[in-house]
Scaffold this motif. Structure first.
Motif, PDB file in Angstrom:
ATOM      1  N   GLY A 447     -65.675  -2.470  -6.662  1.00 50.45           N
ATOM      2  CA  GLY A 447     -67.024  -2.975  -6.445  1.00 50.45           C
ATOM      3  C   GLY A 447     -67.327  -3.470  -5.045  1.00 50.45           C
ATOM      4  O   GLY A 447     -68.267  -2.999  -4.397  1.00 50.45           O
ATOM      5  N   PRO A 448     -66.548  -4.408  -4.489  1.00 50.78           N
ATOM      6  CA  PRO A 448     -66.874  -4.954  -3.166  1.00 50.78           C
ATOM      7  C   PRO A 448     -66.767  -3.947  -2.024  1.00 50.78           C
ATOM      8  O   PRO A 448     -67.224  -4.226  -0.919  1.00 50.78           O
ATOM      9  N   GLN A 449     -66.167  -2.783  -2.276  1.00 54.36           N
ATOM     10  CA  GLN A 449     -66.098  -1.743  -1.238  1.00 54.36           C
ATOM     11  C   GLN A 449     -67.297  -0.796  -1.298  1.00 54.36           C
ATOM     12  O   GLN A 449     -67.458   0.055  -0.418  1.00 54.36           O
ATOM     13  N   MET A 450     -68.133  -0.917  -2.311  1.00 52.44           N
ATOM     14  CA  MET A 450     -69.275  -0.015  -2.461  1.00 52.44           C
ATOM     15  C   MET A 450     -70.436  -0.478  -1.579  1.00 52.44           C
ATOM     16  O   MET A 450     -70.814  -1.648  -1.595  1.00 52.44           O
ATOM     17  N   THR A 451     -70.983   0.465  -0.804  1.00 52.75           N
ATOM     18  CA  THR A 451     -72.034   0.143   0.155  1.00 52.75           C
ATOM     19  C   THR A 451     -73.295   0.955  -0.109  1.00 52.75           C
ATOM     20  O   THR A 451     -73.294   1.925  -0.872  1.00 52.75           O
ATOM     21  N   ALA A 452     -74.360   0.553   0.591  1.00 55.28           N
ATOM     22  CA  ALA A 452     -75.632   1.262   0.453  1.00 55.28           C
ATOM     23  C   ALA A 452     -75.553   2.659   1.054  1.00 55.28           C
ATOM     24  O   ALA A 452     -76.018   3.633   0.451  1.00 55.28           O
ATOM     25  N   LEU A 453     -74.955   2.815   2.222  1.00 56.80           N
ATOM     26  CA  LEU A 453     -74.956   4.096   2.919  1.00 56.80           C
ATOM     27  C   LEU A 453     -73.960   5.092   2.348  1.00 56.80           C
ATOM     28  O   LEU A 453     -74.171   6.300   2.438  1.00 56.80           O
ATOM     29  N   ALA A 454     -72.896   4.607   1.754  1.00 57.12           N
ATOM     30  CA  ALA A 454     -71.886   5.523   1.207  1.00 57.12           C
ATOM     31  C   ALA A 454     -72.015   5.728  -0.297  1.00 57.12           C
ATOM     32  O   ALA A 454     -71.712   6.812  -0.797  1.00 57.12           O
ATOM     33  N   ASP A 455     -72.461   4.703  -1.020  1.00 58.19           N
ATOM     34  CA  ASP A 455     -72.425   4.741  -2.485  1.00 58.19           C
ATOM     35  C   ASP A 455     -73.783   4.556  -3.141  1.00 58.19           C
ATOM     36  O   ASP A 455     -73.871   4.532  -4.370  1.00 58.19           O
ATOM     37  N   THR A 657     -78.498   9.217   8.466  1.00 56.70           N
ATOM     38  CA  THR A 657     -77.964   7.855   8.413  1.00 56.70           C
ATOM     39  C   THR A 657     -76.931   7.624   7.317  1.00 56.70           C
ATOM     40  O   THR A 657     -76.067   6.760   7.465  1.00 56.70           O
ATOM     41  N   TRP A 658     -77.015   8.357   6.215  1.00 53.02           N
ATOM     42  CA  TRP A 658     -76.072   8.121   5.119  1.00 53.02           C
ATOM     43  C   TRP A 658     -74.694   8.690   5.458  1.00 53.02           C
ATOM     44  O   TRP A 658     -74.561   9.655   6.228  1.00 53.02           O
ATOM     45  N   ARG A 659     -73.684   8.115   4.856  1.00 57.85           N
ATOM     46  CA  ARG A 659     -72.313   8.606   5.018  1.00 57.85           C
ATOM     47  C   ARG A 659     -72.053   9.684   3.971  1.00 57.85           C
ATOM     48  O   ARG A 659     -71.995   9.399   2.778  1.00 57.85           O
ATOM     49  N   LEU A 660     -71.902  10.921   4.426  1.00 50.92           N
ATOM     50  CA  LEU A 660     -71.701  12.060   3.533  1.00 50.92           C
ATOM     51  C   LEU A 660     -70.382  12.751   3.851  1.00 50.92           C
ATOM     52  O   LEU A 660     -69.915  12.742   4.993  1.00 50.92           O
ATOM     53  N   ARG A 661     -69.808  13.389   2.825  1.00 52.56           N
ATOM     54  CA  ARG A 661     -68.626  14.197   3.041  1.00 52.56           C
ATOM     55  C   ARG A 661     -69.027  15.556   3.615  1.00 52.56           C
ATOM     56  O   ARG A 661     -70.191  15.951   3.577  1.00 52.56           O
ATOM     57  N   GLN A 789     -66.161  13.176 -11.863  1.00 54.22           N
ATOM     58  CA  GLN A 789     -66.803  11.869 -11.742  1.00 54.22           C
ATOM     59  C   GLN A 789     -67.335  11.643 -10.326  1.00 54.22           C
ATOM     60  O   GLN A 789     -67.802  10.558  -9.995  1.00 54.22           O
ATOM     61  N   ARG A 790     -67.276  12.665  -9.508  1.00 52.71           N
ATOM     62  CA  ARG A 790     -67.813  12.562  -8.148  1.00 52.71           C
ATOM     63  C   ARG A 790     -69.320  12.763  -8.184  1.00 52.71           C
ATOM     64  O   ARG A 790     -69.805  13.788  -8.669  1.00 52.71           O
ATOM     65  N   PRO A 791     -70.121  11.835  -7.675  1.00 54.38           N
ATOM     66  CA  PRO A 791     -71.572  11.923  -7.831  1.00 54.38           C
ATOM     67  C   PRO A 791     -72.214  12.897  -6.851  1.00 54.38           C
ATOM     68  O   PRO A 791     -71.600  13.322  -5.863  1.00 54.38           O
ATOM     69  N   SER A 792     -73.464  13.227  -7.104  1.00 54.11           N
ATOM     70  CA  SER A 792     -74.245  14.072  -6.210  1.00 54.11           C
ATOM     71  C   SER A 792     -74.633  13.270  -4.956  1.00 54.11           C
ATOM     72  O   SER A 792     -74.631  12.046  -4.971  1.00 54.11           O
ATOM     73  N   PRO A 793     -74.988  13.951  -3.857  1.00 60.45           N
ATOM     74  CA  PRO A 793     -75.154  13.244  -2.578  1.00 60.45           C
ATOM     75  C   PRO A 793     -76.334  12.288  -2.494  1.00 60.45           C
ATOM     76  O   PRO A 793     -76.182  11.173  -2.003  1.00 60.45           O
ATOM     77  N   LEU A 794     -77.520  12.696  -2.964  1.00 64.06           N
ATOM     78  CA  LEU A 794     -78.727  11.894  -2.759  1.00 64.06           C
ATOM     79  C   LEU A 794     -78.929  10.878  -3.871  1.00 64.06           C
ATOM     80  O   LEU A 794     -79.068   9.683  -3.611  1.00 64.06           O
ATOM     81  N   ALA A 795     -78.944  11.337  -5.112  1.00 61.15           N
ATOM     82  CA  ALA A 795     -79.206  10.454  -6.254  1.00 61.15           C
ATOM     83  C   ALA A 795     -77.976   9.700  -6.695  1.00 61.15           C
ATOM     84  O   ALA A 795     -78.079   8.760  -7.481  1.00 61.15           O
TER      85      ALA A 795
END
Length: 810
Positions: A447-455, A657-661, A789-795
């Motif tokens: 939880g504490p590692q989850m951010t707005a730009l990455a997660d 701006t978002w952190r994407l793979r 369980q890997r989510p989609s990039p935008l949503a």
């Protein structure tokens, strides 16, 4: 035997048959089980007591809401009928339940129903529980909740995604609209979520194009010349009279519209109804659309005046300021954009598996048919590139000018007409932080590692605490409906991570096995509620459900359960939660507000007596964006420009701006992008078959998954094409292993040309059945053992149709 005696025997034989064999023999006459007052003997005529007929509803998450008429004797539901009101004509049809709703007495009377409050006595997931009193259960919940909030704060409390009674009002289980949410909002709030497992990608993406996510009602197909359905399968997903299958069939019967179904699987919507089935590889719909656009542009088949007046970003003259040169859609299609690749039919044929000559023909047919109803289901967007897919499909009605007109559509899924409804107020959540509904396991583990730009954390830059307390009311998403079950099991079984899980349920589902406290709930048909229609074309309705029987054993309604927790949290919380009203008083209060806004509604007692109230859309049919089409200046869209944004400057900023793979794509244009575990993934060397799940007619997600007659009628199987089966020595009905690096499922194979080569599929929602301490092989046919369980990039949404597997004969 006399004629009268013979009639008695036949009548009781039919009654017993309808009960599925639950019968007793008395004096040679077969009698329904449980009717203690009925006595019979040979030569004696039997006159059973009159039924009490009670209106109820099937309120599960299928996109329909269907009326039920429950026949009750000796406080037992023994027979179920459905709606019999109205003229049963187009626009005033009977809301007839499907085979699931008609089997609801088997759910009500199921021997495996939960009857008493219980607490866990084994490890999480083992399903070992001990019966406790309601006082002990409620005290335990309250004390744990207080402890969690005192130590971690309200952000550590999470209401999990649940939709088992999403159709209810008082009984509603949607987490942000349920009584659990109301309780938590009376006590400092909770970590909320956005999106749904069903619609996260399309709901996030379409507003960047249209400002919202709306489509014409299915009934408007009566005005169409052509229907093109991308992955839309109402005959199985919304197969009841309350859904859209009736409108689809009746409207096409009147308009004679051709129907083309584009889907990897030959669905029941297609079977016998379609004019053409075009199989396509999962996750490649945007490539097909791009090639269709290439043909339309090259042959001057686009509606240029519509694109000039209503759209932003089709070509250079409508490209917004700040966009790169040749950043428009036309340049992308013609190969003049950044990637330099022309999106020709030959290019798309290699990706989609559709022959290029068929792509050319389809492009000309779509462009030449006006109006054309182009729509998509939610399957195509439930991919890792689903946001791009949903916006791409919308390009077809945009290019051809079919938006905002009768018989056309926006490219979205259908919309519907609804009658006024006043929802149970849940109050404002003091906690403004939100996560994607699909990322809650990450919020437990890191939880504490989850951010707005990455997660995709919303409301703040990052989470401060992990999830420590979970409410799970009427949902099976803790395990069964969530991805990568084996990983989820590892996270949940460790009770030092999430310290308390409360489950409120009817059965010992796969998710209920992970409860610390397990509470037995009443079903919707066992209590009062007012339920509106969901998707129902151009006829809206309300259903007034009433208790069919008394509350059996120690089962309790959700309002009582939450009221008792509120009472233990303090008198102020209790008063704010109940406002001094009972459940019946809340319904009367809410309905009075509805009638104040909508005087056409019958009075409360009249609605209660008649059971169902229907009304046809006074506008005839719902047409998405009709006001905008009529006058775009007076009725602008909710996009930044007020127009249809083919190029979205907002998405361009997010992409920067978002952190994407490296294998994730967010684009201002509706482009095609390959993705992880897609048709062209290197992982196909080991797992060569694409796998997706589909909504199965035997269940609504996992609801009704334990009903024997439905299991027998619709067996759980993995669909595989004969070409792929032959290469593996598999014949129809063989037991097979379906596996990848995440796990293994064993079930029967359905060898059929109804699915394209290289692709496999399972009905989703089958109950997980595995020894979680042993090999963890699932024998229930649960597709989510295999899903990513890997989510989609935008949503940050659910990509449960993006998976690679291997299948082998056992």
């Amino acid at each position: 035997m006399s004629q009268s005696q013979e009639g008695v025997s036949r009548r009781h034989f039919l009654t017993a048959t309808s009960l599925g064999g639950l019968a007793l023999a008395a004096g040679g006459v077969t009698l329904p089980f449980g009717f203690s007052r009925i006595a019979a003997a040979v030569g004696t005529s039997v006159n059973p007591p009159e039924d009490k007929v009670v209106w109820g509803a099937c309120s599960v998450n299928c996109g329909s809401r269907c009326a039920l008429r429950l026949h009750v004797r000796d406080d037992t539901v023994w027979r179920v009928e459905t709606d019999n009101t109205g003229l049963d004509t187009y626009g005033d049809h009977q809301v007839r339940a499907c085979l699931r709703g008609r089997s609801i007495r088997r759910r009500i009377n199921h021997p495996d129903r939960l009857n008493y409050p219980m607490k866990r006595v084994g490890k999480r997931g083992e399903g070992k529980f001990a019966r406790v009193s309601w006082d002990e259960a409620l005290d335990t919940i309250t004390n744990s909740l207080k402890k969690t909030i005192a130590r971690y704060g309200n952000e550590a409390v999470y209401i999990n995604y649940t939709s088992g009674v999403v159709g209810g009002n008082i009984t509603r289980s949607s987490p942000y609209a349920s009584l659990v949410a109301r309780l938590m909002n009376c006590y400092g709030g909770f970590l909320s979520h956005y999106g749904t497992y069903s619609t996260a990608q399309i709901a996030a993406a379409m507003p960047y194009t249209y400002g919202s996510n709306e489509g014409n009602s299915t009934s408007d197909i009566v005005n169409s010349k052509l229907v093109v359905m991308f992955g839309n399968n109402p005959a199985e997903t919304r197969m009841s009279g309350g859904g859209i299958t009736y409108h689809l069939e009746q409207a096409r019967e009147r308009s004679r519209a051709r129907m083309i179904v584009i889907d990897p699987r030959y669905t029941d919507t297609a079977a016998g109804r379609e004019d053409e089935w075009i199989p396509i590889r999962p996750g490649t719909d945007a490539a097909l659309v791009s090639a269709l656009a290439w043909v339309m542009i090259g042959e001057d088949l686009v509606d240029q005046p519509f694109l000039d007046r209503y759209c932003v970003g089709y070509d250079e003259k409508t490209l917004p300021a700040g966009a790169p040169a040749n950043g428009h859609y036309k340049a992308y299609i013609l190969g003049e954009g950044e990637d330099g690749v022309a999106k020709t039919p030959a290019w798309a044929a290699r990706i989609t598996g559709i022959p290029q000559e068929r792509i050319v023909k389809l492009a000309r047919e779509i462009a030449g048919a006006r109006p054309a109803y182009i729509c998509q289901g939610w399957g195509p967007q439930r991919q890792a590139n689903g946001e791009l897919t949903s916006r791409a499909i919308a390009m077809l009605p945009i290019l051809t000018g079919n938006v905002g007109i009768h018989g056309g559509n926006s490219g979205a899924r259908e919309s519907t007409y609804t009658i006024t409804i006043e929802r149970m107020p849940v109050l404002e959540n003091p906690v403004k932080t939100q996560i994607s509904c699909f990322s809650w396991t990450d919020a437990i583990a890191r939880g504490p590692q989850m951010t707005a730009l990455a997660d995709g954390v919303r409301g703040k830059e990052k989470l401060d605490v992990p999830i420590k307390f979970i409410w799970n009311y009427a949902g099976n998403t803790l395990i069964n409906q969530h991805s990568d079950i084996n990983r989820t099991h590892e996270i949940l079984q460790d009770d030092t991570r999430c310290e308390t899980i409360v489950v409120i349920e009817n059965f010992m589902t796969s998710s209920a096995r992970y409860a610390d406290i397990l509470l037995p709930d009443l079903m919707t048909v066992e209590q009062e509620d007012i339920i509106p229609n969901d998707y129902a074309g151009n006829m809206g309705y309300l259903i007034f459900t009433q208790p069919a029987t008394s509350a059996k054993f120690e089962r309790r309604p959700i309002y009582w359960i939450m009221s008792e927790v509120a009472k233990r949290l303090g008198p102020d919380v209790y008063q704010r939660f109940t406002e001094g009203r009972t459940q019946a008083q809340w319904l009367q209060y809410l309905y009075a507000k509805m009638r104040a806004r909508d005087p056409q509604l019958p009075d409360y007692e009249a609605l209660k007596q008649q059971g169902i109230y229907k009304r046809q859309d006074p506008a005839g049919h719902y047409v998405a964006y009709q006001d905008f089409r009529d006058d775009p200046d007076a009725h602008p869209l909710k996009t930044p420009s007020g127009k249809i944004e083919i190029y979205s400057a907002a998405l361009a900023r997010i992409a920067q701006t978002w952190r994407l793979r490296e294998d994730e794509t967010i684009s201002p244009l509706p482009v095609y992008a390959s993705t992880f575990e897609g048709w062209d993934s290197p992982a196909r060397r080991d797992y060569p078959l694409q796998l997706f799940g589909f909504h199965y007619k035997a269940r609504t997600h996992s609801t009704y998954g334990n009903i024997d007659v439905l299991q027998a009628a619709c067996r759980q199987e993995v669909w595989i094409n004969p070409i792929d089966a032959r290469a593996r020595g598999i014949e129809n009905g063989d037991r097979v292993r379906v596996f990848n690096a995440r796990g293994e499922v064993r079930l029967e194979a359905k060898v059929t040309p109804r699915i394209m080569p290289g692709v496999s599929a399972m009905g989703q929602g089958a109950w997980h059945h595995a020894d979680m301490h042993g090999d963890r092989v699932d024998h229930g046919g649960c597709v989510n053992v295999l899903t990513t369980q890997r989510p989609s990039p935008l949503a940050k949404g659910n990509p449960q149709h993006t998976n690679l597997v291997q299948i082998a004969k056992i």
